[in-house]
Design a protein around this motif. Structure first.
Motif, PDB file in Angstrom:
ATOM      1  N   ASP A  35     -17.148  38.331  13.474  1.00  0.00           N
ATOM      2  CA  ASP A  35     -17.695  39.691  13.436  1.00  0.00           C
ATOM      3  C   ASP A  35     -17.141  40.484  12.253  1.00  0.00           C
ATOM      4  N   VAL A  36     -15.837  40.368  12.015  1.00  0.00           N
ATOM      5  CA  VAL A  36     -15.220  41.121  10.925  1.00  0.00           C
ATOM      6  C   VAL A  36     -15.743  40.634   9.577  1.00  0.00           C
ATOM      7  N   ASP A  52      -3.299  41.671  17.267  1.00  0.00           N
ATOM      8  CA  ASP A  52      -4.711  41.811  16.906  1.00  0.00           C
ATOM      9  C   ASP A  52      -4.931  42.823  15.787  1.00  0.00           C
ATOM     10  N   LYS A  99     -22.360  32.354  17.243  1.00  0.00           N
ATOM     11  CA  LYS A  99     -21.021  32.541  16.699  1.00  0.00           C
ATOM     12  C   LYS A  99     -20.240  31.235  16.740  1.00  0.00           C
ATOM     13  N   ASP A 118     -12.125  35.895  19.966  1.00  0.00           N
ATOM     14  CA  ASP A 118     -11.910  35.837  18.523  1.00  0.00           C
ATOM     15  C   ASP A 118     -12.965  36.690  17.814  1.00  0.00           C
ATOM     16  N   ARG A 119     -12.516  37.684  17.047  1.00  0.00           N
ATOM     17  CA  ARG A 119     -13.442  38.588  16.348  1.00  0.00           C
ATOM     18  C   ARG A 119     -13.560  38.251  14.854  1.00  0.00           C
ATOM     19  N   THR A 120     -13.032  37.112  14.462  1.00  0.00           N
ATOM     20  CA  THR A 120     -13.033  36.760  13.042  1.00  0.00           C
ATOM     21  C   THR A 120     -14.438  36.771  12.448  1.00  0.00           C
ATOM     22  N   ILE A 130      -6.954  41.837  12.372  1.00  0.00           N
ATOM     23  CA  ILE A 130      -8.252  42.399  11.996  1.00  0.00           C
ATOM     24  C   ILE A 130      -8.174  43.102  10.645  1.00  0.00           C
TER      25      ILE A 130
END
Length: 227
Positions: free
Chosen positions: A194-195, A84, A174, A190-192, A88
């Motif tokens: 947000d980033v 991760d 999202k 999955d934080r894609t 990120i």
């Protein structure tokens, strides 16, 4: 033919991916170390780069950093499963998406096509200028301005912002942002999104009252404020 640059020190994997891409009609160039990859990225003008994170000497994160210093070519990162931190950092530096290794060539090609589809305008709807407050967006030319000043976005950042602009004033989940902006379903944890949206916020200016133009709506998604 669409040119794809593969940058990965795993020669066997690169040859396998290259074979599949060629069969799918892509023009493929390969580099097996980061320094050569940077040179090829600058001289060969690829339409998309597939970049492995874990390489000796010059790793994929540093390669991405140097590529982004002069180019917004779409970059698809290959990351170790569960990595991760690198994932990120790569997204924050401007990677468009990532695929965890091990992956199948078929999955990789699907991700490549999803990114490329969102770079090329396909409808007449994309030709008009869209204005939302101080924000102006030209989908066909893939240009963005804030108060008349150009904003430098990666291809995926542009895609996500375009989704929000077309839905200005409404909350976009999202899940919908992932489907429409990334071309794939949203994965759990999955934080894609947000980033990427954090990066877009930093590049855009603030509204007259000091607020960010893109607001997080708790447990619902994101909203582009329509003044």
């Amino acid at each position: 033919m669409t040119k794809v640059l593969l940058i990965d020190d795993d020669v066997e994997l690169v040859n396998l991916i290259r074979e599949y891409l060629v069969q799918e009609g892509f023009d493929v160039e390969c580099a097996h170390d980061g320094e050569t990859g940077i040179i090829y990225a600058e001289t060969l003008s690829p339409s998309l780069i597939v970049l492995d994170v874990m390489m000796p000497k010059l790793n994929g994160i540093e390669v991405l950093r140097r590529i982004r210093a002069s180019s917004n070519v779409p970059v698809l990162m290959l990351t170790a499963k569960g990595d991760d931190e690198h994932r990120i950092v790569g997204l924050e530096l401007g990677a468009d998406d990532y695929v965890p290794k091990p992956c199948t060539p078929r999955e990789l090609i699907a991700r490549i096509r999803a990114i490329l589809r969102r770079i090329v305008p396909v409808t007449e709807q994309t030709q008009a200028q869209i204005n939302v407050g101080p924000l102006a967006l030209w989908p066909e030319r893939r240009l963005v301005e804030w108060e008349g000043q150009p904003i430098n976005l990666t291809s995926t950042e542009f895609n996500l912002l375009e989704v929000l602009v077309r839905q200005a004033g409404r909350v976009v989940s999202k899940s919908d942002l992932s489907t429409l902006g990334l071309g794939r379903p949203l994965s759990r944890f999955d934080r894609t999104i947000d980033v990427h949206l954090s990066s877009i916020r930093q590049k855009l200016g603030t509204l007259a009252d000091g607020r960010q133009c893109i607001q997080t709506v708790y447990r619902m998604g994101y909203q582009l404020i329509k003044e």
